[in-house]
Design a protein around this motif. Structure first.
Motif, mmCIF file in Angstrom:
data_model
loop_
_atom_site.group_PDB
_atom_site.id
_atom_site.type_symbol
_atom_site.label_atom_id
_atom_site.label_comp_id
_atom_site.label_asym_id
_atom_site.label_seq_id
_atom_site.Cartn_x
_atom_site.Cartn_y
_atom_site.Cartn_z
ATOM 1 N N GLY A 1 12.278 85.983 83.665
ATOM 2 C CA GLY A 1 11.080 86.278 82.885
ATOM 3 C C GLY A 1 11.232 85.812 81.449
ATOM 4 N N VAL A 2 11.168 84.511 81.215
ATOM 5 C CA VAL A 2 11.297 83.966 79.866
ATOM 6 C C VAL A 2 9.989 84.199 79.117
ATOM 7 C CG1 VAL A 2 11.615 81.862 78.533
ATOM 8 C CG2 VAL A 2 12.970 82.241 80.579
ATOM 9 N N ARG A 3 10.099 84.805 77.951
ATOM 10 C CA ARG A 3 8.924 85.035 77.107
ATOM 11 C C ARG A 3 8.888 83.966 76.022
ATOM 12 N NH1 ARG A 3 9.722 90.248 74.643
ATOM 13 N NH2 ARG A 3 7.978 89.593 73.378
ATOM 14 N N ALA A 4 8.078 82.935 76.262
ATOM 15 C CA ALA A 4 7.984 81.824 75.317
ATOM 16 C C ALA A 4 7.505 82.307 73.951
ATOM 17 C CB ALA A 4 7.061 80.739 75.865
ATOM 18 N N SER A 5 6.659 83.331 73.936
ATOM 19 C CA SER A 5 6.129 83.811 72.658
ATOM 20 C C SER A 5 7.241 84.397 71.786
ATOM 21 C CB SER A 5 5.032 84.849 72.891
ATOM 22 O OG SER A 5 5.543 85.967 73.585
ATOM 23 N N ALA A 6 8.217 85.078 72.402
ATOM 24 C CA ALA A 6 9.327 85.642 71.632
ATOM 25 C C ALA A 6 10.197 84.533 71.052
ATOM 26 C CB ALA A 6 10.161 86.567 72.510
ATOM 27 N N ALA A 7 10.468 83.490 71.848
ATOM 28 C CA ALA A 7 11.262 82.350 71.365
ATOM 29 C C ALA A 7 10.531 81.641 70.236
ATOM 30 C CB ALA A 7 11.552 81.381 72.508
ATOM 31 N N ARG B 1 24.195 69.123 72.883
ATOM 32 C CA ARG B 1 23.281 68.135 72.319
ATOM 33 C C ARG B 1 21.887 68.619 72.652
ATOM 34 N NH1 ARG B 1 23.120 61.563 72.971
ATOM 35 N NH2 ARG B 1 22.214 61.287 70.907
ATOM 36 N N TRP B 2 20.986 68.541 71.661
ATOM 37 C CA TRP B 2 19.702 69.204 71.773
ATOM 38 C C TRP B 2 18.617 68.265 71.283
ATOM 39 C CZ3 TRP B 2 18.975 74.389 68.657
ATOM 40 C CH2 TRP B 2 17.831 75.057 69.090
ATOM 41 N N SER B 3 17.558 68.110 72.061
ATOM 42 C CA SER B 3 16.372 67.358 71.641
ATOM 43 C C SER B 3 15.141 68.141 72.066
ATOM 44 C CB SER B 3 16.348 65.954 72.274
ATOM 45 O OG SER B 3 15.880 66.001 73.609
ATOM 46 N N ARG B 4 13.984 67.623 71.750
ATOM 47 C CA ARG B 4 12.753 68.327 72.139
ATOM 48 C C ARG B 4 12.538 68.286 73.652
ATOM 49 N NH1 ARG B 4 8.513 65.276 73.422
ATOM 50 N NH2 ARG B 4 8.572 63.056 72.988
ATOM 51 N N ARG B 5 13.229 67.363 74.325
ATOM 52 C CA ARG B 5 13.091 67.228 75.780
ATOM 53 C C ARG B 5 14.031 68.145 76.555
ATOM 54 N NH1 ARG B 5 13.733 61.017 75.446
ATOM 55 N NH2 ARG B 5 11.763 60.452 74.493
ATOM 56 N N GLU C 1 7.892 73.517 80.719
ATOM 57 C CA GLU C 1 6.653 74.215 80.346
ATOM 58 C C GLU C 1 6.840 75.193 79.183
ATOM 59 O OE1 GLU C 1 4.648 75.876 83.735
ATOM 60 O OE2 GLU C 1 5.363 74.264 85.022
ATOM 61 N N LEU C 2 7.151 74.657 78.019
ATOM 62 C CA LEU C 2 7.361 75.496 76.842
ATOM 63 C C LEU C 2 6.058 75.962 76.208
ATOM 64 C CD1 LEU C 2 10.285 73.603 75.044
ATOM 65 C CD2 LEU C 2 10.422 75.559 76.590
ATOM 66 N N GLY C 3 5.019 75.182 76.328
ATOM 67 C CA GLY C 3 3.773 75.490 75.631
ATOM 68 C C GLY C 3 3.755 74.801 74.281
ATOM 69 N N LEU D 1 5.522 76.707 71.119
ATOM 70 C CA LEU D 1 6.986 76.721 71.181
ATOM 71 C C LEU D 1 7.546 75.312 71.011
ATOM 72 C CD1 LEU D 1 9.669 78.110 71.531
ATOM 73 C CD2 LEU D 1 9.281 78.161 74.012
ATOM 74 N N GLU D 2 6.890 74.307 71.591
ATOM 75 C CA GLU D 2 7.352 72.924 71.413
ATOM 76 C C GLU D 2 7.346 72.537 69.937
ATOM 77 O OE1 GLU D 2 5.713 69.738 73.758
ATOM 78 O OE2 GLU D 2 5.815 70.966 75.572
ATOM 79 N N MET D 3 6.290 72.910 69.237
ATOM 80 C CA MET D 3 6.188 72.580 67.819
ATOM 81 C C MET D 3 7.268 73.316 67.009
ATOM 82 S SD MET D 3 2.682 72.188 65.642
ATOM 83 C CE MET D 3 2.324 73.909 65.478
ATOM 84 N N ALA D 4 7.467 74.590 67.288
ATOM 85 C CA ALA D 4 8.496 75.362 66.582
ATOM 86 C C ALA D 4 9.891 74.794 66.871
ATOM 87 C CB ALA D 4 8.429 76.840 66.992
ATOM 88 N N LEU D 5 10.119 74.366 68.096
ATOM 89 C CA LEU D 5 11.396 73.777 68.485
ATOM 90 C C LEU D 5 11.627 72.452 67.757
ATOM 91 C CD1 LEU D 5 13.843 73.959 70.433
ATOM 92 C CD2 LEU D 5 12.460 72.707 72.079
ATOM 93 N N GLU D 6 10.600 71.611 67.691
ATOM 94 C CA GLU D 6 10.725 70.332 66.984
ATOM 95 C C GLU D 6 11.021 70.541 65.501
ATOM 96 O OE1 GLU D 6 7.687 67.395 67.760
ATOM 97 O OE2 GLU D 6 7.656 67.951 69.886
ATOM 98 N N ARG D 7 10.362 71.504 64.875
ATOM 99 C CA ARG D 7 10.630 71.803 63.453
ATOM 100 C C ARG D 7 12.066 72.277 63.262
ATOM 101 N NH1 ARG D 7 9.305 70.550 59.096
ATOM 102 N NH2 ARG D 7 9.347 72.515 58.021
#
Length: 192
Positions: free
Chosen positions: A38-44, A103-107, A164-166, A169-175
């Motif tokens: 149960g991953v809560r994308a909103s919390a991340a 190693r971490w990217s947006r993908r 399926e991050l949404g 969350l994708e934008m916050a992750l990229e920043r």
């Protein structure tokens, strides 16, 4: 945060996750959990945005720090030290995430693990990681296993594609990745 030298890894999953996109090689507390939870994308998303607000307001660039008064700079430095200490104490707990090169990217993400995870390509899972060294909290991100391979040193690499991050969350992750990358460049310049 420790920034390791990026190893040269030749695997098709490297290209899939890291070619032509911003990526960071860092040591962070992280782990992989098999199965879909149960991953809560909103919390991340909220945690990454909050970290961004704090880090952006700190004025990590020297130009921004020059505008702060000496008293404010001392308070920020003390707060930084307290947060680092709390983070270290939290990592010493039994349930703390292990520090891993990644190693971490947006993908997606590549984790360096000890023994094989037993994950099969295409299966679902969760990557749990502590995105900031000064805050002892973690995010859970849904992933799909791309591949797993031996690293030649008795351990394994596990390549995971974000699932399926949404948009938020994708934008916050990229920043967040951009800030990590910017900090790595600044550290590299400082140690030349």
């Amino acid at each position: 945060m420790n920034t390791p030298a990026a190893p040269l890894i030749h695997h098709p999953a490297e290209s899939e996750l890291f070619d032509e996109t911003l990526s960071c090689d860092v040591d962070l507390p992280a782990d992989f959990l098999r199965g879909s939870g149960g991953v809560r994308a909103s919390a991340a998303e909220q945690l990454l945005r909050s970290i961004g607000l704090v880090e952006d307001s700190r004025g990590e660039d020297k130009d921004d720090r020059g505008e702060a008064s000496p008293g404010q700079q001392r308070i920020e430095a003390k707060l930084d030290l307290v947060l680092l200490l709390v983070g270290r104490l939290a990592r010493q707990q039994a349930d703390a995430l292990p520090l891993r090169p990644l190693r971490w990217s947006r993908r997606g993400i590549r984790l360096q693990l000890g023994p094989r995870s037993g994950a099969v390509a295409g299966s679902a899972g969760t990557v749990r990681l502590q995105p900031s060294d000064w805050l002892p909290d973690h995010v859970d991100l849904p992933v799909q296993v791309v591949a797993e391979a031996a690293n030649g040193a008795g351990g394994h690499y596990l390549w995971l594609r974000f699932d399926e991050l949404g948009d938020g969350l994708e934008m916050a992750l990229e920043r967040h990745l951009f800030r990590l990358h910017r900090r790595q460049i600044a550290d590299a310049r400082r140690y030349r």
